[in-house]
Design a protein around this motif. Structure first.
Motif, short mmCIF file in Angstrom:
data_model
loop_
_atom_site.label_atom_id
_atom_site.label_comp_id
_atom_site.label_asym_id
_atom_site.label_seq_id
_atom_site.Cartn_x
_atom_site.Cartn_y
_atom_site.Cartn_z
N ASN A 150 -6.04 3.31 4.44
CA ASN A 150 -5.05 4.10 3.36
C ASN A 150 -3.57 4.01 3.50
O ASN A 150 -3.10 4.20 4.63
N TYR A 151 -2.94 3.28 2.55
CA TYR A 151 -1.47 2.93 2.88
C TYR A 151 -0.53 4.03 3.29
O TYR A 151 0.40 4.08 3.72
N ARG A 193 -4.93 -3.40 -9.84
CA ARG A 193 -3.69 -3.53 -8.96
C ARG A 193 -2.84 -4.77 -9.66
O ARG A 193 -3.70 -5.75 -10.21
N PHE A 218 0.99 -3.66 -5.50
CA PHE A 218 -0.10 -3.81 -4.40
C PHE A 218 0.74 -3.86 -3.03
O PHE A 218 1.66 -4.80 -3.03
N THR A 253 -5.65 -2.08 1.68
CA THR A 253 -5.23 -1.04 1.59
C THR A 253 -5.56 -0.26 0.29
O THR A 253 -5.39 0.79 -0.24
N TRP A 254 -6.43 -1.06 -0.60
CA TRP A 254 -7.00 -0.39 -1.80
C TRP A 254 -8.42 -0.13 -1.80
O TRP A 254 -9.20 -1.10 -1.53
N GLU A 255 -8.99 1.09 -1.96
CA GLU A 255 -10.20 1.38 -1.80
C GLU A 255 -10.71 1.35 -3.21
O GLU A 255 -10.53 2.28 -3.97
N VAL A 256 -11.27 0.17 -3.51
CA VAL A 256 -11.67 -0.02 -4.90
C VAL A 256 -12.74 0.95 -5.28
O VAL A 256 -12.62 1.46 -6.41
N TYR A 301 -13.12 -1.78 0.43
CA TYR A 301 -11.61 -2.25 0.24
C TYR A 301 -11.14 -3.68 0.10
O TYR A 301 -11.71 -4.48 0.72
#
Length: 236
Positions: free
Chosen positions: A77-78, A217, A222, A227-230, A235
């Protein structure tokens, strides 16, 4: 007075130490983008091809800073999982070319390209750029005994750099045990292949499902791979 000067100098030193690295803003229009890169930066990869369907060869550059700095980089998680690392920052820059041989900066992303120290034992994770049928693909690879491959394909649609497909492979270098997730954000499907990376077309189990996600995204928002939990626990 001496003590006052000491504390003032100490405050200035602390402020200087705490200052974040500032990325340069690239020139927005130029006839020679490679010769217009900022001081202390160099081109480490590039590719040309038509990205906005005007029959002109657009230009994609990856720039790297000459020296290492302290950067806050995200894992997971960013927003909450930041780790400060000393490495050389990178920039992804895309230029549209017009009929007068001028190049206009279409996007600058300071976060997305993985740095040279983010590939584990395999070294630099950046595995290249490719333009095919108007789409830009960036490839990364890294890990130790357990390794990963990431491929992201972006397309310029309605003035946005949408992520249209992605591929995330996780495998063991010796046993070949593998999970391969293939995302299609246009058709909204996710295909999962489980089996062996040595026998991709033999005896591997494939499952395809509907891909449910929020907004797609883009290269403008981005931050960085992983960092993106689709979907839950998936991820990119």
């Amino acid at each position: 007075m001496r003590w006052l000067i000491f504390f003032m100098l100490l405050s200035v030193a602390n402020f200087s130490f705490a200052q974040k690295f500032n990325f340069p803003r690239l020139i927005t229009q130029t006839t020679k983008p490679i010769q217009s890169i900022p001081k202390n930066w160099k081109v480490i990869d590039s590719v040309q091809g038509d990205l906005n369907k005007d029959n002109q060869k657009d230009l994609v550059l990856i720039l790297e800073h000459n020296t290492a700095v302290n950067e806050d980089r995200a894992y997971g998680n960013y927003e909450i999982e930041l780790i400060t690392e000393t490495q050389k920052p990178r920039i992804l820059a895309i230029y549209f070319k017009d009929t007068n041989n001028r190049y206009r900066l279409a996007v600058q992303n300071n976060d997305f390209v993985l740095r040279s120290e983010e590939g584990g034992k395999m070294g630099d994770p950046l595995k290249g750029l490719r333009i095919d049928s108007g789409k830009l693909t960036l490839s990364f690879e890294g890990g130790n005994d357990w390794r990963w491959k990431l491929n992201y394909e972006f397309e310029y649609l309605q003035k946005q750099w949408n992520l249209v497909t992605a591929n995330n492979v996780y495998y063991h270098k010796d046993s070949g045990e593998m999970v391969d997730k293939q995302y299609d954000f246009v058709d909204r499907t996710i295909k999962t292949v489980v089996g062996s990376i040595f026998k991709r077309n033999i005896a591997n189990d494939t499952d395809e499902d509907i891909l449910v996600f929020g907004s797609t995204r883009t290269l403008n928002d981005f931050k960085k791979p992983w960092t993106w939990e689709v979907t839950k626990d998936n991820y990119l």
